[in-house]
Design an enzyme around this catalytic site. Structure first.
Site, PDB file in Angstrom:
ATOM      1  N   GLY A 129     -29.494 -34.613  29.650  1.00  0.00           N
ATOM      2  CA  GLY A 129     -29.243 -33.214  29.411  1.00  0.00           C
ATOM      3  C   GLY A 129     -28.146 -32.817  28.448  1.00  0.00           C
ATOM      4  O   GLY A 129     -27.197 -33.476  28.394  1.00  0.00           O
ATOM      5  N   CYS A 130     -28.233 -31.318  28.053  1.00  0.00           N
ATOM      6  CA  CYS A 130     -27.280 -30.814  27.236  1.00  0.00           C
ATOM      7  C   CYS A 130     -25.834 -30.528  27.721  1.00  0.00           C
ATOM      8  O   CYS A 130     -24.863 -31.016  27.447  1.00  0.00           O
ATOM      9  CB  CYS A 130     -27.780 -29.617  26.685  1.00  0.00           C
ATOM     10  SG  CYS A 130     -28.259 -28.370  27.800  1.00  0.00           S
ATOM     11  N   PHE A 131     -25.787 -30.077  29.197  1.00  0.00           N
ATOM     12  CA  PHE A 131     -24.727 -29.800  29.793  1.00  0.00           C
ATOM     13  C   PHE A 131     -24.126 -31.180  30.322  1.00  0.00           C
ATOM     14  O   PHE A 131     -22.740 -31.400  30.182  1.00  0.00           O
ATOM     15  CB  PHE A 131     -24.946 -29.132  31.010  1.00  0.00           C
ATOM     16  CG  PHE A 131     -24.747 -27.514  30.909  1.00  0.00           C
ATOM     17  CD1 PHE A 131     -23.752 -27.013  30.495  1.00  0.00           C
ATOM     18  CD2 PHE A 131     -25.452 -26.435  31.711  1.00  0.00           C
ATOM     19  CE1 PHE A 131     -23.312 -25.624  30.408  1.00  0.00           C
ATOM     20  CE2 PHE A 131     -25.653 -25.388  31.516  1.00  0.00           C
ATOM     21  CZ  PHE A 131     -24.373 -24.745  30.841  1.00  0.00           C
ATOM     22  N   ALA A 132     -24.853 -32.071  30.712  1.00  0.00           N
ATOM     23  CA  ALA A 132     -24.492 -33.448  31.034  1.00  0.00           C
ATOM     24  C   ALA A 132     -23.754 -34.022  29.969  1.00  0.00           C
ATOM     25  O   ALA A 132     -22.836 -34.866  30.204  1.00  0.00           O
ATOM     26  CB  ALA A 132     -25.771 -34.288  31.551  1.00  0.00           C
ATOM     27  N   THR A 134     -22.362 -32.808  27.462  1.00  0.00           N
ATOM     28  CA  THR A 134     -21.105 -32.142  26.840  1.00  0.00           C
ATOM     29  C   THR A 134     -19.957 -32.726  27.897  1.00  0.00           C
ATOM     30  O   THR A 134     -18.691 -32.819  27.257  1.00  0.00           O
ATOM     31  CB  THR A 134     -21.199 -30.592  27.132  1.00  0.00           C
ATOM     32  OG1 THR A 134     -22.585 -30.113  26.264  1.00  0.00           O
ATOM     33  CG2 THR A 134     -20.135 -29.931  26.473  1.00  0.00           C
TER      34      THR A 134
END
Length: 321
Positions: A129-132, A134
């Site tokens: 995932g994108c937040f993960a 980052t």
């Protein structure tokens, strides 16, 4: 290599097309979309006019070596059951369906900076995932050295494309413009992904991750502000730790300069800034949620599996203004 994309009408599918159409080792053979079948791809992605002359297909044929699944959460498993793709094909899934290594499936969690060697020997990849992505990139060096000894606090702001292409009240321009809001406070679905990698690298990890996700009034990019307790590290210790960890990972750059999202938008880079303030380690992490946080990382994973240079097709420069 012949590549198919399932769910090619959305944001991540569109980003994959923009990356792969100029990839020197790739031929795009199929772009699947039930809702857009029979239409030219350029009707939905007009920026590809002149670069890609292909129509959306309703069904998958055998004319591919790798397929990217961009169909949204909860749909990939059903698709794979219905199609029964042979084991010699590469499958890279961009949903959250196979991200947890629980022994129930054959997918490898595709964060190259964590387990590049395992990715290289896999054919089924669960893209993070994108937040993960980052947040994990900000924490991996600490976890690998058993240095996470406190709860982790994160405030992370994301652009509207992180919510997908389907319109909702909180992604509508008239609501999102000139506006900021918090959502999924401490309960965001990417938190377990971060815990998974932290636990894998530091088996004593048993702390909480308190994440405050924020909707930003911009289209793309993520900025995460992360802090935790400092365990007697000085500035040189931290710089050496991060520099050594990422020395063989071309898309993560550690800098002492101030960071802003525009530095990485439209690129596959993640930039990190590490600061020691009082008794805390503070990490700023920035990336493009649609590229390093999704489609670019998916291409990076394919490059690793195929044995091509990791940067192939991904040497993109941000637009400064």
């Amino acid at each position: 290599m012949k590549v198919a994309i399932a769910g090619g009408a959305g944001y991540t599918g569109g980003e994959l097309l923009r990356l792969l159409v100029h990839h020197p080792e790739i031929q795009i053979t199929q772009v699947l979309s039930n809702s857009q079948a029979g239409k030219p791809v350029t009707d939905i992605h007009p920026d590809l006019l002149g670069s890609l002359d292909i129509e959306f297909s309703p069904e998958l044929t055998e004319n591919f070596d790798c397929i990217f699944l961009c169909m949204g959460h909860g749909r990939s498993g059903k698709f794979l059951q219905e199609i029964n793709i042979s084991s010699d094909k590469i499958v890279i899934d961009l949903s959250n369906e196979f991200r947890f290594e629980d022994g129930k499936h054959s997918f490898t969690y595709g964060l190259p900076e964590w387990q590049k060697d395992k990715i290289a020997n896999s054919t089924n990849i669960a893209n993070p995932g994108c937040f993960a992505t980052t947040i994990q990139l900000g924490l991996l060096p600490l976890a690998s050295s058993n240095l996470i000894r406190s709860d982790i606090h994160v405030t992370a702001i994301t652009g509207s494309t992180g919510a997908g292409q389907s319109l909702s009240p909180t992604s509508h321009f008239s609501w999102r413009n000139n506006n900021v809001s918090i959502y999924k406070l401490f309960t965001h679905q990417h938190i377990p992904e971060i815990q998974q990698s932290a636990k894998a690298l530091q088996n004593t990890f048993d702390k909480e991750i308190y994440m405050v996700p924020v909707r930003g009034n911009f289209s793309r990019g993520i900025l995460a502000s992360i802090y935790l307790d400092n365990n007697h590290l000085d500035k040189k210790d931290v710089n050496d730790l991060y520099s050594e960890y990422y020395s063989n990972h071309p898309f993560v750059k550690v800098t002492s300069n101030n960071l802003d999202v525009k530095q990485v938008v439209n690129t596959n880079f993640c930039f990190l800034k590490i600061e020691l303030i009082k008794d805390k380690i503070h990490i700023t992490s920035i990336l493009d949620n649609l590229i390093k946080g999704a489609s670019g990382q998916a291409v990076q994973n394919l490059n690793i599996i195929a044995g091509w240079p990791e940067e192939t097709g991904l040497l993109l420069k941000a637009s400064a203004f």
